[in-house]
Design a protein around this motif. Structure first.
Motif, PDB file in Angstrom:
ATOM      1  N   GLU A  72      70.192 -27.730 -80.028  1.00 38.20           N
ATOM      2  CA  GLU A  72      69.481 -27.707 -78.730  1.00 38.20           C
ATOM      3  C   GLU A  72      68.008 -28.031 -78.899  1.00 38.20           C
ATOM      4  OE1 GLU A  72      70.073 -24.259 -76.314  1.00 38.20           O
ATOM      5  OE2 GLU A  72      72.221 -24.199 -76.742  1.00 38.20           O
ATOM      6  N   VAL A  73      67.369 -27.372 -79.851  1.00 32.57           N
ATOM      7  CA  VAL A  73      65.919 -27.599 -80.012  1.00 32.57           C
ATOM      8  C   VAL A  73      65.633 -28.963 -80.623  1.00 32.57           C
ATOM      9  CG1 VAL A  73      65.434 -25.141 -80.161  1.00 32.57           C
ATOM     10  CG2 VAL A  73      65.816 -26.422 -82.263  1.00 32.57           C
ATOM     11  N   ARG A  74      66.592 -29.531 -81.322  1.00 29.46           N
ATOM     12  CA  ARG A  74      66.381 -30.889 -81.837  1.00 29.46           C
ATOM     13  C   ARG A  74      66.461 -31.913 -80.710  1.00 29.46           C
ATOM     14  NH1 ARG A  74      70.039 -30.784 -85.155  1.00 29.46           N
ATOM     15  NH2 ARG A  74      71.633 -32.021 -84.119  1.00 29.46           N
ATOM     16  N   LYS A  75      67.407 -31.701 -79.794  1.00 26.07           N
ATOM     17  CA  LYS A  75      67.536 -32.624 -78.662  1.00 26.07           C
ATOM     18  C   LYS A  75      66.337 -32.547 -77.739  1.00 26.07           C
ATOM     19  CE  LYS A  75      72.587 -32.723 -78.511  1.00 26.07           C
ATOM     20  NZ  LYS A  75      73.785 -32.189 -77.829  1.00 26.07           N
ATOM     21  N   ASN A  76      65.871 -31.335 -77.482  1.00 27.80           N
ATOM     22  CA  ASN A  76      64.716 -31.154 -76.585  1.00 27.80           C
ATOM     23  C   ASN A  76      63.801 -30.088 -77.170  1.00 27.80           C
ATOM     24  OD1 ASN A  76      62.913 -31.034 -74.532  1.00 27.80           O
ATOM     25  ND2 ASN A  76      64.278 -30.084 -73.047  1.00 27.80           N
ATOM     26  N   PRO A  77      62.835 -30.507 -78.000  1.00 28.14           N
ATOM     27  CA  PRO A  77      61.943 -29.508 -78.628  1.00 28.14           C
ATOM     28  C   PRO A  77      61.106 -28.726 -77.609  1.00 28.14           C
ATOM     29  CG  PRO A  77      61.713 -31.667 -79.652  1.00 28.14           C
ATOM     30  CD  PRO A  77      62.506 -31.866 -78.421  1.00 28.14           C
ATOM     31  N   LEU A  78      60.972 -29.237 -76.380  1.00 32.67           N
ATOM     32  CA  LEU A  78      60.161 -28.560 -75.367  1.00 32.67           C
ATOM     33  C   LEU A  78      60.990 -27.605 -74.499  1.00 32.67           C
ATOM     34  CD1 LEU A  78      57.974 -31.575 -74.242  1.00 32.67           C
ATOM     35  CD2 LEU A  78      57.397 -29.799 -75.878  1.00 32.67           C
ATOM     36  N   ASN A  79      62.258 -27.368 -74.897  1.00 30.47           N
ATOM     37  CA  ASN A  79      63.089 -26.392 -74.188  1.00 30.47           C
ATOM     38  C   ASN A  79      62.759 -25.002 -74.734  1.00 30.47           C
ATOM     39  OD1 ASN A  79      65.005 -24.905 -72.900  1.00 30.47           O
ATOM     40  ND2 ASN A  79      66.771 -25.968 -73.779  1.00 30.47           N
ATOM     41  N   TYR A  80      61.747 -24.369 -74.128  1.00 28.83           N
ATOM     42  CA  TYR A  80      61.244 -23.102 -74.670  1.00 28.83           C
ATOM     43  C   TYR A  80      62.250 -21.969 -74.517  1.00 28.83           C
ATOM     44  CZ  TYR A  80      56.947 -25.757 -74.717  1.00 28.83           C
ATOM     45  OH  TYR A  80      56.011 -26.722 -74.957  1.00 28.83           O
ATOM     46  N   ASP A  81      63.153 -22.043 -73.542  1.00 29.01           N
ATOM     47  CA  ASP A  81      64.176 -21.003 -73.399  1.00 29.01           C
ATOM     48  C   ASP A  81      65.107 -21.001 -74.610  1.00 29.01           C
ATOM     49  OD1 ASP A  81      63.278 -20.075 -70.951  1.00 29.01           O
ATOM     50  OD2 ASP A  81      64.371 -21.610 -69.845  1.00 29.01           O
ATOM     51  N   ALA A  82      65.441 -22.197 -75.109  1.00 28.80           N
ATOM     52  CA  ALA A  82      66.283 -22.281 -76.310  1.00 28.80           C
ATOM     53  C   ALA A  82      65.563 -21.676 -77.509  1.00 28.80           C
ATOM     54  CB  ALA A  82      66.641 -23.744 -76.589  1.00 28.80           C
ATOM     55  N   TRP A  83      64.255 -21.928 -77.599  1.00 25.94           N
ATOM     56  CA  TRP A  83      63.476 -21.331 -78.698  1.00 25.94           C
ATOM     57  C   TRP A  83      63.466 -19.811 -78.591  1.00 25.94           C
ATOM     58  CZ3 TRP A  83      62.425 -23.720 -82.945  1.00 25.94           C
ATOM     59  CH2 TRP A  83      62.183 -25.092 -82.966  1.00 25.94           C
ATOM     60  N   PHE A  84      63.316 -19.272 -77.373  1.00 23.31           N
ATOM     61  CA  PHE A  84      63.327 -17.812 -77.200  1.00 23.31           C
ATOM     62  C   PHE A  84      64.663 -17.227 -77.668  1.00 23.31           C
ATOM     63  CE2 PHE A  84      59.933 -18.500 -73.905  1.00 23.31           C
ATOM     64  CZ  PHE A  84      58.967 -17.751 -74.560  1.00 23.31           C
ATOM     65  N   ASP A  85      65.770 -17.893 -77.311  1.00 23.55           N
ATOM     66  CA  ASP A  85      67.094 -17.402 -77.734  1.00 23.55           C
ATOM     67  C   ASP A  85      67.245 -17.470 -79.249  1.00 23.55           C
ATOM     68  OD1 ASP A  85      67.722 -16.960 -75.095  1.00 23.55           O
ATOM     69  OD2 ASP A  85      68.734 -18.891 -74.828  1.00 23.55           O
ATOM     70  N   TYR A  86      66.767 -18.566 -79.818  1.00 28.72           N
ATOM     71  CA  TYR A  86      66.855 -18.741 -81.275  1.00 28.72           C
ATOM     72  C   TYR A  86      66.050 -17.659 -81.999  1.00 28.72           C
ATOM     73  CZ  TYR A  86      67.176 -21.488 -85.629  1.00 28.72           C
ATOM     74  OH  TYR A  86      67.451 -21.909 -86.902  1.00 28.72           O
ATOM     75  N   ILE A  87      64.846 -17.404 -81.501  1.00 28.50           N
ATOM     76  CA  ILE A  87      63.993 -16.366 -82.108  1.00 28.50           C
ATOM     77  C   ILE A  87      64.653 -14.996 -81.990  1.00 28.50           C
ATOM     78  CG2 ILE A  87      61.811 -15.135 -81.793  1.00 28.50           C
ATOM     79  CD1 ILE A  87      60.664 -17.967 -80.941  1.00 28.50           C
ATOM     80  N   ARG A  88      65.281 -14.730 -80.827  1.00 23.86           N
ATOM     81  CA  ARG A  88      65.950 -13.444 -80.635  1.00 23.86           C
ATOM     82  C   ARG A  88      67.088 -13.271 -81.642  1.00 23.86           C
ATOM     83  NH1 ARG A  88      67.026 -14.167 -75.494  1.00 23.86           N
ATOM     84  NH2 ARG A  88      64.869 -13.880 -74.865  1.00 23.86           N
ATOM     85  N   LEU A  89      67.810 -14.379 -81.906  1.00 21.11           N
ATOM     86  CA  LEU A  89      68.889 -14.333 -82.895  1.00 21.11           C
ATOM     87  C   LEU A  89      68.346 -14.000 -84.280  1.00 21.11           C
ATOM     88  CD1 LEU A  89      71.823 -15.007 -83.872  1.00 21.11           C
ATOM     89  CD2 LEU A  89      71.039 -17.361 -84.130  1.00 21.11           C
ATOM     90  N   GLU A  90      67.258 -14.691 -84.657  1.00 18.03           N
ATOM     91  CA  GLU A  90      66.690 -14.449 -85.990  1.00 18.03           C
ATOM     92  C   GLU A  90      66.125 -13.034 -86.107  1.00 18.03           C
ATOM     93  OE1 GLU A  90      67.145 -16.191 -88.447  1.00 18.03           O
ATOM     94  OE2 GLU A  90      67.647 -18.178 -87.702  1.00 18.03           O
ATOM     95  N   GLU A  91      65.544 -12.524 -85.034  1.00 15.71           N
ATOM     96  CA  GLU A  91      65.020 -11.155 -85.070  1.00 15.71           C
ATOM     97  C   GLU A  91      66.147 -10.135 -85.215  1.00 15.71           C
ATOM     98  OE1 GLU A  91      62.596 -10.733 -81.606  1.00 15.71           O
ATOM     99  OE2 GLU A  91      60.826 -11.615 -82.555  1.00 15.71           O
ATOM    100  N   SER A  92      67.309 -10.457 -84.627  1.00 15.38           N
ATOM    101  CA  SER A  92      68.447  -9.547 -84.782  1.00 15.38           C
ATOM    102  C   SER A  92      68.956  -9.547 -86.226  1.00 15.38           C
ATOM    103  CB  SER A  92      69.573  -9.949 -83.824  1.00 15.38           C
ATOM    104  OG  SER A  92      70.095 -11.213 -84.183  1.00 15.38           O
ATOM    105  N   VAL A  93      68.846 -10.714 -86.934  1.00 11.82           N
ATOM    106  CA  VAL A  93      69.222 -10.764 -88.353  1.00 11.82           C
ATOM    107  C   VAL A  93      68.211  -9.999 -89.190  1.00 11.82           C
ATOM    108  CG1 VAL A  93      69.585 -12.318 -90.324  1.00 11.82           C
ATOM    109  CG2 VAL A  93      70.438 -12.938 -88.063  1.00 11.82           C
ATOM    110  N   GLY A  94      66.912 -10.193 -88.865  1.00 17.95           N
ATOM    111  CA  GLY A  94      65.869  -9.377 -89.491  1.00 17.95           C
ATOM    112  C   GLY A  94      65.317  -9.907 -90.792  1.00 17.95           C
ATOM    113  N   VAL A  95      65.341 -11.214 -91.009  1.00 15.81           N
ATOM    114  CA  VAL A  95      64.722 -11.803 -92.201  1.00 15.81           C
ATOM    115  C   VAL A  95      63.324 -12.285 -91.809  1.00 15.81           C
ATOM    116  CG1 VAL A  95      64.909 -13.564 -93.993  1.00 15.81           C
ATOM    117  CG2 VAL A  95      66.981 -12.534 -93.029  1.00 15.81           C
ATOM    118  N   PRO A  96      62.255 -11.601 -92.259  1.00 13.34           N
ATOM    119  CA  PRO A  96      60.893 -11.944 -91.775  1.00 13.34           C
ATOM    120  C   PRO A  96      60.505 -13.395 -92.017  1.00 13.34           C
ATOM    121  CG  PRO A  96      60.887  -9.858 -92.966  1.00 13.34           C
ATOM    122  CD  PRO A  96      62.233 -10.452 -93.176  1.00 13.34           C
ATOM    123  N   GLY A  97      60.837 -13.922 -93.192  1.00 20.89           N
ATOM    124  CA  GLY A  97      60.445 -15.306 -93.488  1.00 20.89           C
ATOM    125  C   GLY A  97      61.058 -16.296 -92.517  1.00 20.89           C
TER     126      GLY A  97
END
Length: 702
Positions: free
Chosen positions: A331-356
C-alpha cells in the motif's frame, strides 16, 4: 435650424457632424467552400518563395600591408564598439579573441581573453576556450598557466580538471597529472572524479596506488556503490580475502542505509561465486531481518532463487514476519502519501514491539512530505510527527530523540506560509516536563517570532502567569497586541491582568487604547468589559461617559437597553447602601435615578422616530423594555407614560418576487402602527374628505 441644433460643448457643431461613422460590415453572400482549397503549407511556401535574396557584402581581397592594417584597425574598432555596448555578452569577447588568433597576433588575443575574464571569470567556457587556443598553438606553459588559474578559481568545475589532466597525460607528464589529481581530490569531488583517478593509475599498472585511492574514495563517499566497486576491484585482482573484508566493512557501516539491499545482494552473490553457500544464506537472513520489507523485494526474489538452487523454502518462511506487513508495504509503495496506511503500519509494528523497526517505519513515513505547501495537505501528515515524538517520549523513553523529532518537525514546516500551533505547544510542554524552562521559553519565543498564533500567545502567557512572571506577561501581551491590535480578547485579558494586580489606572489606560483602535474584531465585547470594569470600580460617572461615547459610535438597541439597566442598577445599589439614611433623601435619589432611566428611553425613542423610522421592530422592543422597567419600579413607576406610546400590531401581506422580478406569491408579516402614524393617517382621510366635498360643491354650482 442648424444654429438651433448646434451644441456649445461640441464647438457649435451638430451631433450629426461629430458622429463617428464606422465602416459597414461586409456580408459574405456565398458561404460554400471554394473549389480550390489552399493549405497552410502552400501559404508558407509561397511566402518563402517571395522573400528577397539576402544581401551579402562582397568579398574583399587584401593586396598589401596597408590594406591589411586598415582592415585590422576597422575590425578592432568594430569589436571594441560592440564590447562597449554589450560588455556582458561573452560570445562577443570569444569572437574578438578568435579573430585576433586568426591574425596570428597572440599577444593581443591573450589581452582580449584576460579582459573577458575580468568581466566574468566564473564562466568556465571562457577558460576552456582560452586554454584550447594556447594548446592548439603549442604554447604549453601558457596553457598550464591558464589551467592552473582556472582550477584555482573554479575548483568545482570538473571539466577544467579533466582537460588539464588530459593535457599533461598527452604530454607524458604522468607525475604532473598525478599531482593535479591529488589537488583535485583534496576538494572531495563526486564519484566520477575518484574513478577517473583510479583508472589513471590502473593504466600505468599502479595497483597499490589504486587500492590506496579506493580507501580514500570509500571514506569520502561512504555509499553502497563505492564499496561494491572497491570489492569488485579486489575480486578482479584475485584478492578474495581482501574483497570479503571490504564487504564486511561496508555492511558494518551501511547496514542501516536505504540502499543496503544492493550491498547485501552483491555480498551474497560474491559468496555464492566463491562456493560459500552457508555464508550466502546467513547474509540473506541477516538482510531480511534488518531491511524493511517494503524495500526488500529484490532481496526476497534473490533469496528464493538461491534457496531453490541450494536448499529449501524454510529459510524464507522464517524471515517473513507476516502477510499484513507485506500488504502494508504494498500500500505505501503504491501511494507513499497515503498517511492512513502509514498509521496502520506503525500501529502493527508497535504491537510487535521492536523499537528499531518502529523507528524505521516512522522515519520512512515522515520522509513522505506533502508535495504542495498548503495546510490542508499537511494536516494529516503532521500527526505522524506528533505520534513519533510521543512514542519516543512515552514508550521508548528516549528524551534526546524526542527533542530531535520536535526540532526536525519545526524545521520542516514552511512557517512563512502556514504553521501548526499544536506542534509548538507540544514541544514547549515536553521541555517543561523535562524541567527545561529555558528551552520551553526559547521554543515559544521562536513560535511568536516565526508564526505567531492566538493559541501560542495564550499558552505562553498562561505558563508565565503560573510562574508569577508578571513583567514577562506584560511583554507578551504587548507582543500579542502588536501582532493583532484588533483582537478584543487580548485587550480584555490584558486589562483583566492589570486589574487583578490592583493596577486600576493601567487597566483603564489599556481599555482606552483598545477602544481607540481603528478596527476591532468584537468591539461589543470590549466595550462591555470596559463598562463592567468601571461599574465594578464604582466609577458611575465614568461609566455614563463610556455609554455616551458608545452611543456616539452606534445607536444599537442593546446599547440603549444596557444604559437604562445600568442606571436602574445604580438605584438598587444606592438603595442597599443607604439603609441608614433618612427616608426623604433616599426617596429623592431614587426619583432622580428613575428620571435618568426615562430620559435615556425618551432619547432612544426620539432617535428611532426621527432618524430611523424604518426600525419599527427595534422601537417596539425598546418600548416593551421600558414598560417592564416601569413595572419593576413599583410605586415610583408610571406605566401610563409608556402605554400611550405603544404601537398596534398589524398583520399585512407583501409580494414575494423571484430573481427575474416576477411575482411568485405573498407572505404575511407583522407591522407596527405607532400613535403618531395613526394620527397622520386620520389627517390624510379628513383631507381627502374635504377635497371630495369641495369638488362636489363645485360640480353642483356648475
Amino acid at each position: 435650424m442648424a444654429s438651433r441644433d448646434a451644441d456649445p460643448s461640441l464647438g457649435y457643431l451638430t451631433r450629426k457632424d461629430t458622429e463617428v461613422k464606422l465602416p459597414r460590415p461586409t456580408r459574405v453572400k456565398n458561404k460554400t467552400p471554394a473549389p480550390i482549397q489552399i493549405t497552410a503549407e502552400q501559404i508558407l511556401r509561397e511566402a518563402r518563395e517571395r522573400q528577397e535574396a539576402e544581401i551579402r557584402p562582397p568579398r574583399q581581397k587584401i593586396t598589401d600591408s596597408t590594406e591589411l592594417g586598415d582592415y585590422r584597425l576597422r575590425k578592432r574598432k568594430e569589436f571594441e564598439d560592440l564590447i562597449r555596448r554589450v560588455r556582458w555578452n561573452i560570445s562577443v569577447w570569444i569572437k574578438y579573441a578568435q579573430w585576433e588568433e586568426s591574425q596570428k597576433d597572440f599577444n593581443r588575443a591573450r589581452s582580449v581573453w584576460e579582459r573577458a575574464l575580468e568581466v566574468d571569470y566564473r564562466n568556465h567556457t571562457l577558460w576552456l576556450k582560452y586554454a584550447e587556443v594556447e594548446m592548439k598553438n603549442k604554447f604549453i606553459n601558457h596553457a598550464r598557466n591558464v589551467w592552473d588559474r582556472a582550477v584555482t578559481l573554479l575548483p568545482r568545475v570538473d571539466q577544467l580538471w579533466y582537460k588539464y589532466i588530459h593535457m599533461e597525460e598527452m604530454l607524458g607528464n604522468v607525475a604532473g597529472a598525478r599531482q593535479i589529481f591529488e589537488r583535485w581530490m583534496s576538494w572531495m569531488p563526486d564519484q566520477q572524479g575518484w574513478l577517473s583517478y583510479i583508472k589513471f593509475e590502473l593504466r600505468y599498472n599502479e595497483v597499490e596506488r589504486a587500492r590506496a585511492i579506493y580507501e580514500r574514495f570509500v571514506q569520502c563517499h561512504p555509499r553502497v556503490g563505492a564499496w561494491i566497486k572497491y570489492a569488485k576491484f579486489e575480486m578482479k585482482n584475485g584478492e578474495i580475502g581482501r574483497a570479503r573484508n571490504v564487504y564486511e566493512r561496508a555492511v558494518a557501516k551501511l547496514a542501516d542505509e536505504e540502499d543496503a539491499e544492493e550491498l547485501f545482494v552483491a555480498f551474497a552473490e560474491f559468496e555464492e561465486r566463491c562456493k560459500e553457500t552457508e555464508r550466502a544464506r546467513c547474509i540473506y537472513k541477516f538482510a531480511l531481518d534488518h531491511i524493511p520489507k517494503g524495500s526488500a523485494e529484490e532481496l526476497y526474489k534473490k533469496f528464493v532463487a538461491f534457496e531453490k538452487q541450494y536448499g529449501d523454502k524454510e529459510g524464507i518462511e522464517d524471515a517473513i514476519v507476516g502477510k499484513r506487513r507485506f500488504q502494508y508495504e504494498d500500500e505505501v509503495r503504491k501511494n507513499p502519501l497515503n498517511y492512513d496506511a502509514w498509521f496502520d503500519y506503525i500501529r502493527l509494528e508497535e504491537s510487535v514491539g521492536v523499537p528499531g523497526r518502529i523507528r524505521e517505519v516512522y522515519e520512512r513515513a515522515i520522509a513522505n512530505v506533502p508535495p504542495a505547501e498548503e495546510k490542508r495537505y499537511w494536516q494529516r501528515y503532521i500527526y505522524l510527527w506528533i505520534n513519533y515524538a510521543l512514542y519516543e517520549e512515552l514508550d521508548a523513553g528516549d528524551m534526546e530523540r524526542t527533542r530531535d523529532v520536535y526540532r526536525e518537525c519545526l524545521k520542516l514546516i514552511p512557517h512563512e506560509k502556514f504553521s501548526f500551533a499544536k506542534i509548538w505547544l507540544l514541544a514547549a510542554q515536553f521541555e517543561i516536563r523535562q524541567l527545561n524552562l529555558k528551552g520551553a521559553r526559547l521554543i515559544l519565543g521562536n513560535a511568536i517570532g516565526k508564526a505567531p498564533k492566538d493559541k501560542i500567545f495564550k499558552k505562553y502567557i498562561e505558563i508565565e502567569l503560573q510562574l508569577g512572571n508578571i513583567d514577562r506577561c506584560r511583554k507578551l501581551y504587548e507582543k500579542y497586541l502588536e501582532w493583532a491590535p484588533e483582537n478584543c480578547y487580548a485587550w480584555s485579558k490584558f486589562a483583566e491582568l492589570e486589574r487583578s494586580l490592583s493596577e486600576t489606572e493601567r487597566a483603564r489606560a489599556i481599555f482606552e487604547l483598545a477602544i481607540s483602535q481603528p478596527a476591532l474584531d468584537m468591539p461589543e465585547v470590549l466595550w462591555k468589559a470596559y463598562i463592567d470594569f468601571e461599574i465594578a470600580e464604582g466609577e458611575y460617572e465614568r461609566t455614563r461617559g463610556l455609554y455616551e461615547r458608545l452611543l456616539d459610535r452606534t445607536k444599537h438597541l442593546k446599547v440603549w437597553v444596557s444604559y437604562a439597566k445600568f442606571e436602574a442598577s445604580v438605584m438598587e445599589e444606592n438603595n442597599e447602601g443607604s439603609e441608614l439614611q433618612q427616608d426623604g433623601v433616599h426617596y429623592e435619589e431614587k426619583k432622580e435615578c428613575i428620571q435618568r432611566v426615562r430620559r435615556i428611553f425618551e432619547r432612544a425613542i426620539n432617535y428611532y422616530r426621527t432618524s430611523a423610522p424604518e426600525l419599527k421592530e427595534e422601537r417596539a422592543m425598546l418600548l416593551e423594555e421600558w414598560l417592564n422597567m416601569e413595572s419593576s419600579f413599583g410605586d415610583l413607576g408610571d406605566i401610563s407614560l409608556v402605554q400611550s406610546k405603544l404601537p398596534k400590531k398589524l398583520k399585512r401581506k407583501r409580494q414575494i418576487t423571484s430573481d427575474d422580478g416576477s411575482v411568485v406569491g405573498y407572505e404575511e408579516y407583522i407591522d407596527y402602527m405607532f400613535p403618531e402614524e395613526n394620527q397622520a393617517t386620520n389627517l390624510k382621510i379628513l383631507e381627502a374628505a374635504y377635497k371630495w366635498k369641495r369638488q362636489k360643491t363645485t360640480s353642483d354650482e356648475d
